[in-house]
Motif scaffolding. Structure first.
Motif, short mmCIF file in Angstrom:
data_model
loop_
_atom_site.label_atom_id
_atom_site.label_comp_id
_atom_site.label_asym_id
_atom_site.label_seq_id
_atom_site.Cartn_x
_atom_site.Cartn_y
_atom_site.Cartn_z
N ILE A 88 65.72 59.93 -43.69
CA ILE A 88 64.78 60.02 -42.57
C ILE A 88 63.68 59.00 -42.80
O ILE A 88 63.26 58.79 -43.94
CB ILE A 88 64.16 61.44 -42.45
N SER A 90 59.85 57.63 -41.03
CA SER A 90 58.83 57.87 -40.00
C SER A 90 58.34 56.56 -39.41
O SER A 90 58.21 55.54 -40.09
CB SER A 90 57.65 58.66 -40.57
N ARG A 120 67.76 58.63 -39.76
CA ARG A 120 67.15 59.28 -38.60
C ARG A 120 65.66 58.94 -38.55
O ARG A 120 64.99 58.84 -39.58
CB ARG A 120 67.36 60.80 -38.66
N VAL A 122 61.78 59.72 -37.12
CA VAL A 122 60.84 60.71 -36.59
C VAL A 122 59.52 59.99 -36.31
O VAL A 122 59.04 59.20 -37.11
CB VAL A 122 60.62 61.89 -37.55
N TYR A 156 60.83 60.56 -28.16
CA TYR A 156 62.18 61.14 -28.10
C TYR A 156 63.00 60.51 -26.98
O TYR A 156 64.21 60.31 -27.11
CB TYR A 156 62.09 62.65 -27.94
N SER A 160 63.84 57.86 -30.69
CA SER A 160 63.54 58.60 -31.93
C SER A 160 64.39 59.86 -31.97
O SER A 160 64.69 60.47 -30.94
CB SER A 160 62.06 58.95 -31.97
N ASP A 161 64.77 60.28 -33.18
CA ASP A 161 65.55 61.51 -33.34
C ASP A 161 64.68 62.75 -33.31
O ASP A 161 65.18 63.87 -33.25
CB ASP A 161 66.31 61.47 -34.67
N GLY A 162 63.38 62.57 -33.39
CA GLY A 162 62.47 63.70 -33.39
C GLY A 162 61.07 63.23 -33.64
O GLY A 162 60.74 62.05 -33.50
N ILE A 163 60.25 64.16 -34.07
CA ILE A 163 58.83 63.86 -34.24
C ILE A 163 58.28 64.52 -35.50
O ILE A 163 58.91 65.40 -36.09
CB ILE A 163 57.99 64.32 -33.03
N VAL A 164 57.09 64.08 -35.86
CA VAL A 164 56.29 64.73 -36.90
C VAL A 164 55.08 65.32 -36.19
O VAL A 164 54.38 64.61 -35.47
CB VAL A 164 55.83 63.74 -37.98
#
Length: 240
Positions: A88, A90, A120, A122, A156, A160-164
């Motif tokens: 992962i 960021s 991935r 985030v 997203y 991006s695969d997701g977030i922080v």
């Protein structure tokens, strides 16, 4: 109820320390921990070799570099960072849809070059050290939760695969982004732990119940008199 192995997979241990201490902690937690976070403190001191060293110890790596620049630079930086084998990485959600799309392209190029799974991505929304007053200092007047949601949707939707985000926004982010999004939450503190410089916090169990995928936990483990016992206690809380 989760097994110990499943609970362990939820926890990313933040190694914001020297290389020697990072290796000590990694060896100490061998066979128990699944994930570690390599942030700027460690990566800037040791370079890509630190990721290799953690992976050689059987650990998965969240490379927390918060990449933020013009799209061209970000594409190259993410490609290079992904080639380390980090699981992962960021990036910053503030960089625009073009920057996030470039980051995704860089990660895909690296996966094609080295084979295997793509790193991935985030996107950082609002740092967990920031509160409403801190946002106001930089000219953002919208409420923290609204700013997090805005940046999360942008990131997203752009690759991006997701977030922080903080645990306090996890439930809203899960509802907003859906079941497949990777939601990584720093600012996780077991009951009774020192808050430190974090502003928007929650316990491990509460964070997961709210919809977090992974919990980033540093000082409550790495600063404990017995890091293994501290890690076990967190896993026990998650399993309860």
């Amino acid at each position: 109820m989760l097994t110990y192995e499943q609970a362990s997979d939820k926890v990313i241990i933040a190694l914001d320390c020297s290389k020697e201490r990072a290796f000590e902690l990694a060896d100490m937690l061998s066979g128990k921990a699944t994930w570690v976070k390599v942030g700027m403190t460690l990566f800037f001191a040791e370079g890509p070799a630190i990721v290799d060293a953690m992976r050689e110890r059987g650990l998965r790596v969240f490379l927390d570099l918060k990449v933020h620049d013009i799209p061209f630079q970000v594409q190259g930086a993410v490609r290079a960072a992904s080639l380390t084998g980090a699981d992962i990485l960021s990036i910053h959600g503030l960089g625009s849809s073009a920057m996030i799309a470039a980051a995704r392209k860089g990660a895909e190029e690296a996966a094609e070059q080295r084979g295997g799974d793509r790193t991935r991505l985030v996107a950082i929304s609002v740092l967990t050290s920031m509160d409403q007053a801190a946002l106001a200092e930089i000219g953002v007047e919208s409420p923290v939760a609204e700013e997090v949601a805005r940046l999360a949707s942008l990131a997203y939707g752009s690759g991006s695969d997701g977030i922080v985000c903080s645990p306090q926004e996890a439930a809203e982010m899960r509802a907003l982004l859906g079941p497949d999004a990777l939601i990584v939450t720093p600012g996780v503190r077991p009951a009774g732990a020192e808050v430190g410089d974090q502003k928007r916090i929650a316990t491990p169990a509460a964070s997961l119940a709210a919809g977090a995928s992974k919990l980033v936990i540093g000082r409550p483990i790495t600063g404990a008199d017995d890091p293994v016992a501290a890690f076990d206690a967190i896993c026990a809380e998650i399993m309860a």
